[in-house]
Design a protein around this motif. Structure first.
Motif, PDB file in Angstrom:
ATOM      1  N   ASN A 133       0.830  -1.207   0.000  1.00  0.00           N
ATOM      2  CA  ASN A 133       0.000   0.000   0.000  1.00  0.00           C
ATOM      3  C   ASN A 133       0.865   1.259   0.000  1.00  0.00           C
ATOM      4  O   ASN A 133       0.532   2.265  -0.635  1.00  0.00           O
ATOM      5  CB  ASN A 133      -0.930  -0.002   1.205  1.00  0.00           C
ATOM      6  N   ILE A 134       1.993   1.219   0.729  1.00  0.00           N
ATOM      7  CA  ILE A 134       2.888   2.374   0.768  1.00  0.00           C
ATOM      8  C   ILE A 134       3.514   2.596  -0.605  1.00  0.00           C
ATOM      9  O   ILE A 134       3.620   3.731  -1.084  1.00  0.00           O
ATOM     10  CB  ILE A 134       3.969   2.181   1.844  1.00  0.00           C
ATOM     11  N   GLU A 135       3.935   1.495  -1.261  1.00  0.00           N
ATOM     12  CA  GLU A 135       4.490   1.622  -2.606  1.00  0.00           C
ATOM     13  C   GLU A 135       3.487   2.265  -3.558  1.00  0.00           C
ATOM     14  O   GLU A 135       3.821   3.181  -4.322  1.00  0.00           O
ATOM     15  CB  GLU A 135       4.890   0.252  -3.128  1.00  0.00           C
ATOM     16  N   ASN A 136       2.245   1.783  -3.497  1.00  0.00           N
ATOM     17  CA  ASN A 136       1.212   2.333  -4.383  1.00  0.00           C
ATOM     18  C   ASN A 136       0.909   3.786  -4.063  1.00  0.00           C
ATOM     19  O   ASN A 136       0.708   4.607  -4.968  1.00  0.00           O
ATOM     20  CB  ASN A 136      -0.068   1.498  -4.269  1.00  0.00           C
ATOM     21  N   GLY A 137       0.888   4.122  -2.781  1.00  0.00           N
ATOM     22  CA  GLY A 137       0.608   5.506  -2.398  1.00  0.00           C
ATOM     23  C   GLY A 137       1.681   6.471  -2.876  1.00  0.00           C
ATOM     24  O   GLY A 137       1.381   7.574  -3.360  1.00  0.00           O
ATOM     25  N   LEU A 138       2.959   6.061  -2.770  1.00  0.00           N
ATOM     26  CA  LEU A 138       4.046   6.915  -3.241  1.00  0.00           C
ATOM     27  C   LEU A 138       4.016   7.048  -4.760  1.00  0.00           C
ATOM     28  O   LEU A 138       4.277   8.128  -5.311  1.00  0.00           O
ATOM     29  CB  LEU A 138       5.387   6.346  -2.789  1.00  0.00           C
ATOM     30  N   THR A 139       3.694   5.970  -5.440  1.00  0.00           N
ATOM     31  CA  THR A 139       3.601   6.037  -6.903  1.00  0.00           C
ATOM     32  C   THR A 139       2.479   6.985  -7.324  1.00  0.00           C
ATOM     33  O   THR A 139       2.640   7.771  -8.275  1.00  0.00           O
ATOM     34  CB  THR A 139       3.364   4.641  -7.479  1.00  0.00           C
ATOM     35  N   GLU A 140       1.348   6.922  -6.615  1.00  0.00           N
ATOM     36  CA  GLU A 140       0.245   7.827  -6.910  1.00  0.00           C
ATOM     37  C   GLU A 140       0.654   9.288  -6.691  1.00  0.00           C
ATOM     38  O   GLU A 140       0.250  10.191  -7.427  1.00  0.00           O
ATOM     39  CB  GLU A 140      -0.963   7.492  -6.030  1.00  0.00           C
ATOM     40  N   PHE A 141       1.473   9.517  -5.672  1.00  0.00           N
ATOM     41  CA  PHE A 141       1.946  10.886  -5.434  1.00  0.00           C
ATOM     42  C   PHE A 141       2.754  11.377  -6.635  1.00  0.00           C
ATOM     43  O   PHE A 141       2.547  12.514  -7.103  1.00  0.00           O
ATOM     44  CB  PHE A 141       2.810  10.938  -4.171  1.00  0.00           C
ATOM     45  N   TYR A 148       4.919  10.255 -14.470  1.00  0.00           N
ATOM     46  CA  TYR A 148       4.222   9.010 -14.757  1.00  0.00           C
ATOM     47  C   TYR A 148       5.170   7.840 -14.933  1.00  0.00           C
ATOM     48  O   TYR A 148       4.742   6.681 -14.988  1.00  0.00           O
ATOM     49  CB  TYR A 148       3.367   9.181 -16.016  1.00  0.00           C
ATOM     50  N   GLN A 149       6.456   8.085 -15.062  1.00  0.00           N
ATOM     51  CA  GLN A 149       7.424   7.007 -15.203  1.00  0.00           C
ATOM     52  C   GLN A 149       8.034   6.608 -13.865  1.00  0.00           C
ATOM     53  O   GLN A 149       8.894   5.724 -13.813  1.00  0.00           O
ATOM     54  CB  GLN A 149       8.544   7.445 -16.160  1.00  0.00           C
ATOM     55  N   ALA A 150       7.579   7.211 -12.800  1.00  0.00           N
ATOM     56  CA  ALA A 150       8.171   6.968 -11.485  1.00  0.00           C
ATOM     57  C   ALA A 150       7.835   5.565 -10.985  1.00  0.00           C
ATOM     58  O   ALA A 150       6.752   5.024 -11.243  1.00  0.00           O
ATOM     59  CB  ALA A 150       7.688   8.014 -10.487  1.00  0.00           C
ATOM     60  N   LYS A 151       8.806   4.965 -10.282  1.00  0.00           N
ATOM     61  CA  LYS A 151       8.627   3.665  -9.649  1.00  0.00           C
ATOM     62  C   LYS A 151       9.166   3.733  -8.227  1.00  0.00           C
ATOM     63  O   LYS A 151      10.189   4.373  -7.966  1.00  0.00           O
ATOM     64  CB  LYS A 151       9.365   2.573 -10.437  1.00  0.00           C
ATOM     65  N   GLY A 173      12.280   9.691 -12.370  1.00  0.00           N
ATOM     66  CA  GLY A 173      12.123  10.047 -13.770  1.00  0.00           C
ATOM     67  C   GLY A 173      11.834  11.534 -13.941  1.00  0.00           C
ATOM     68  O   GLY A 173      11.866  12.320 -12.986  1.00  0.00           O
ATOM     69  N   ASP A 174      11.544  11.914 -15.157  1.00  0.00           N
ATOM     70  CA  ASP A 174      11.243  13.317 -15.467  1.00  0.00           C
ATOM     71  C   ASP A 174       9.741  13.543 -15.446  1.00  0.00           C
ATOM     72  O   ASP A 174       8.940  12.656 -15.754  1.00  0.00           O
ATOM     73  CB  ASP A 174      11.792  13.683 -16.852  1.00  0.00           C
ATOM     74  N   ALA A 175       9.368  14.764 -15.094  1.00  0.00           N
ATOM     75  CA  ALA A 175       7.954  15.124 -15.059  1.00  0.00           C
ATOM     76  C   ALA A 175       7.430  15.335 -16.472  1.00  0.00           C
ATOM     77  O   ALA A 175       8.131  15.865 -17.347  1.00  0.00           O
ATOM     78  CB  ALA A 175       7.742  16.383 -14.233  1.00  0.00           C
ATOM     79  N   ALA A 176       6.209  14.929 -16.663  1.00  0.00           N
ATOM     80  CA  ALA A 176       5.565  15.185 -17.946  1.00  0.00           C
ATOM     81  C   ALA A 176       5.251  16.660 -18.071  1.00  0.00           C
ATOM     82  O   ALA A 176       4.904  17.330 -17.091  1.00  0.00           O
ATOM     83  CB  ALA A 176       4.283  14.355 -18.057  1.00  0.00           C
TER      84      ALA A 176
END
Length: 829
Positions: A133-141, A148-151, A173-176
């Motif tokens: 859940n923490i991984e998903n929450g950080l990715t959503e941030f 959008y390329q962040a992992k 990654g870089d921001a869109a």
């Protein structure tokens, strides 16, 4: 041991409610296996039964849920051996260390705070179920800020003794970028006009490096609100954003935003009515109402009206009032009737005021500045005024306050004032260096908050290349409870301007004296001060320049022409100060005006007066006050009154005004102003004397000559103007903003002598001894303005107040000496 039965915890996990007919039994013993870190007592305390209780097998299975809820175990199994209950547990591993790699957009402090909220911190047991859940929450941030390329991946490393290390690996990654923003359905305002009011920017060229086209979800939501407000503020009451879409490019490097809008038509206000309780202030509220019948509907003005009424009610203790505007729309007439509903609620009173953060200053010193009283109704005006008065104190850097409701009571609050103190005194011990006074040695103490009492006290000994002085002073700003101040000082000074670095014409002055002052507050922002002072002075070793003729005539003892000048003055003074500044040091908003007058009594050896007027205005240019504009204007004038032996009294040269240094940065200190003029009489040969020489006699005065000194003597009139843009200091942390100030300035002004008559030298010959000797100019002309521009940095540092100035002269006159760079250092505590 013979294992009788395994209780199927799997049935509980699948949520089965079917329970086979079971016999109950009495628990004779409870055994727990697998404990390492958790104490046996802590585990048994979480069980829903004890030894001796009668339980069923189903009750045993439900106990598993109880143990899981404690948060200490990864695996729990329960067995029954006769009447003995056996728990086999596997504890959750303890978090030994947490490490972050690759994170730039999120600081470690923010990550640690967020993880602690999920009980992921060093020393706590690890619940692996929430890591995903923490991984998903950080990715959503990261998706929310356009990456959008962040992992984000959490790596778990197991250690001995059931411990783990956690590593959060970020690939940001870089921001869109916002490639395009389309607005569909707008006819009244073109896309360019609407996009100019939003923060999101589209497809910016590379040279616009100061503007970002980075996509951020929260920014886009704010932009929708701005466009909506743009229409509402212009009367388009039916405007609506029907839908919005954000499309991400296949390579996830760009987004395309589309908004579908309906503009509608403009509406005028047909009438304005009130409902509710206006606490008897109907006339006042109607008088301050910014909305008017017949005008175009304006959403911002409606909101401002609601806030203004709420603030007005808060002055009378109605801190929780609710004001809302109900529109009744007539689509046929394109009009809207506004009904303003006012619910003042209960009047709120203050139960207690707490003071925090004042390590040095006594509570009573803080409380005497407060205008919000305990037991009185809560007033926002009184709170803001209290904060303003506290921040004007020289030993207070920052003040915040917060209100908190009293539990169980809806009409009482407590108020907490949080104080941040700053150095309130100076310890002048050791060595300092300034571009004007050079190397100097000081010893002494000056305290604006003596022993935390708020009183000012000081003993100051100062010695440098032109001055030796000692001053004892003390001021009690609250000698009486209603704010009448009382103070006094004793001083001794020995000034020697015989050196060349002072820029002043040479003389030596010794003086000592005593004075007292009393202050009286007119109201919160205005104050009157009155003082009396006696000083005894002796001046000698003075170069007798021409402008001293009146001073010399009224003081010189004809029987002892080489004895110097001795005089005693009795002074009376009064001043008026008006201040709305938001802070005592480094203000950013408000104004200050100060008008003062000093006059010697008729029984003094010198009869003169001297008056000063100073006005400052600070205008914040940003909401956080990091950008601010300052204007300062200063006027001064002094002269003598009365006469002696046919000679008019004039302002003594020791009281003259000077320019340069602090008030005209870029010029050498005290160099601006009239210069001394030395007049030489002509002579004709006389009769021979007995030893072979001759006796000369004065010649025709029209043949006299004069020389203008390189040094200034000041003038009896002054006008100075400073315009200053206060800017954020680069690379400065937030907590240091109130102790460092950077500004870009323009200084302009002049010092002149209203008694100077240039015609006195019109027919005389000027002698030029060196190329540094200035030409004579009209020192009575106030229009000879000097001007400079530059940058200044001021710092209330741990080692003392420090000021750097770098200036360029824009306008100067003959005899003005420049000083492009200056600094000063002292020591404070």
């Amino acid at each position: 041991m013979t294992i009788k039965r395994l209780v199927a915890a799997i049935l509980l996990a699948t949520g089965s409610n079917s329970v086979l007919a079971e016999e109950s039994f009495t628990v004779q013993d409870i055994q727990v296996e697998g404990l390492q870190r958790v104490a046996l007592g802590a585990a048994l305390n979480n069980l829903p039964f004890n030894i001796g209780d009668t339980v069923t097998d189903f009750a045993l299975s439900r106990s598993i849920r109880t143990l899981y809820s404690a948060g200490h175990f990864d695996d729990i199994r329960v067995y029954r051996d006769g009447n003995t209950v056996i728990y086999r547990l596997r504890e959750r591993p303890t978090i030994n260390n947490i490490e972050f790699k690759g994170n730039k957009d999120i600081k470690e402090e923010q990550l640690n705070e967020s993880l602690a909220g999920n009980r992921i911190q060093v020393g706590e047991p690890l619940d692996k179920t929430i890591l995903k859940n923490i991984e998903n929450g950080l990715t959503e941030f990261y998706h929310g800020v356009g990456k959008y390329q962040a992992k984000v991946e959490v790596k778990v490393t197991y250690l001995p003794r059931n411990r783990v290390n956690l590593e959060f690996a970020f690939e940001e990654g870089d921001a869109a970028s916002v490639r395009q923003i389309n607005i569909v359905g707008n006819q009244i305002f073109p896309n360019e006009e609407l996009l100019s009011v939003v923060e999101s920017k589209q497809d910016m060229p590379w040279w616009r490096f100061w503007t970002s086209d980075r996509y951020q979800k929260q920014t886009l939501q704010g932009d929708f609100e701005k466009i909506n407000s743009y229409y509402l503020d212009r009367g388009y009451l039916r405007f609506n954003i029907d839908s919005s879409q954000v499309a991400v490019s296949p390579d996830k490097t760009a987004v395309y935003v589309t908004m579908n809008v309906t503009e509608g038509e403009q509406y005028n206000i047909s009438e304005i009515n009130f409902v509710g309780d206006l606490i008897g202030q109907d006339e006042v509220i109607n008088a301050i109402l910014p909305l008017q019948k017949g005008q175009l509907y304006n959403g911002a003005l409606v909101t401002f009206t609601e806030e203004s009424i709420a603030r007005f009610l808060a002055r009378f203790g109605y801190a929780n009032s609710k004001v809302r505007t109900i529109p009744t729309i007539d689509d046929d007439k394109k009009e809207v009737a506004l009904t303003i509903s006012v619910d003042p609620g209960k009047r709120v009173y203050v139960r207690r005021i707490d003071i925090k953060g004042n390590a040095s200053t006594k509570d009573e010193v803080i409380r005497r500045e407060l205008r919000q009283m305990e037991g009185a109704w809560l007033s926002n005006d009184s709170l803001e005024l209290s904060k303003e008065r506290l921040q004007r104190l020289m030993y207070i850097e920052k003040v915040d306050f917060a209100t908190s409701p009293v539990p169980g009571v809806d009409d009482l609050v407590d108020i907490g004032f949080t104080i941040k103190e700053q150095p309130s005194g100076s310890f002048n011990a050791g060595v300092s260096y300034g571009s004007f006074q050079g190397l100097s040695f000081q010893i002494g103490v000056e305290q604006n908050n003596f022993l935390g009492s708020g009183n000012s006290a000081g003993i100051n000994l100062n010695t440098n290349k032109y001055q030796k002085s000692v001053t004892l002073s003390y001021t009690d700003p609250y000698y009486t409870l209603d704010g009448i101040s009382l103070g006094g000082q004793v001083f001794y000074s020995d000034l020697d301007y015989s050196g060349t670095s002072s820029n002043l014409e040479a003389y030596n002055r010794r003086s000592y004296g005593v004075g007292a002052n009393v202050g009286y507050p007119i109201n919160e922002r205005n104050r009157l001060n009155f003082g009396a002072n006696v000083s005894v002075n002796k001046i000698n070793q003075i170069n007798e320049y021409d402008q001293l003729r009146h001073f010399r005539a009224v003081l010189l003892d004809a029987s002892n022409p080489d004895g110097g000048y001795d005089f005693t003055n009795f002074e009376l003074s009064t001043s008026w100060m008006h201040s709305t500044l938001n802070r005592g040091l480094f203000p950013t908003a408000g104004r200050m005006m100060n008008l003062s007058l000093r006059v010697t009594t008729p029984n003094s050896d010198l009869q003169y007066f001297k008056t000063n007027f100073e006005a400052q205005q600070y205008v914040p240019l940003s909401n956080d006050h990091q950008w601010s504009f300052r204007a300062k204007f200063e006027l001064g004038y002094g002269n003598g009154y009365g006469d002696k032996d046919g000679y008019d009294y004039t302002l003594p040269f020791t009281e003259n005004f000077y320019g340069g240094g602090t008030n005209l940065r870029g010029f050498e200190n005290r160099i601006i102003g009239p210069h001394a003029i030395f007049r030489s009489t002509s002579s004709v040969p006389g009769v021979p004397d007995p030893i072979g020489g001759s006796i000369a006699f004065p010649g025709d005065i029209s043949n006299d000559s004069y020389q203008v000194s390189q040094r200034s003597i000041g003038g009896n009139a002054m006008a100075m103007l400073t315009l200053e843009l206060i800017t954020p200091t680069p690379f400065l942390k937030e907590e240091n903003r109130n102790s460092v100030r950077t500004s870009i300035f323009v200084d302009a002004g002049n010092v002149w002598d209203t008694e100077f008559d240039i015609n006195r030298y019109a027919n005389l010959v000027q002698l030029i001894a060196s190329d540094r000797d200035p030409a004579l100019i009209d020192y009575s002309d106030p229009s000879l303005i000097r001007a400079t521009a530059g940058i200044s940095v001021q710092w209330i540092s741990p080692m003392g107040p420090l000021t750097f100035s770098l200036a360029k002269i824009i306008k100067k006159y003959d005899g003005d000496l420049q000083e492009n760079f200056s600094f000063n250092i002292g020591t404070t505590f």
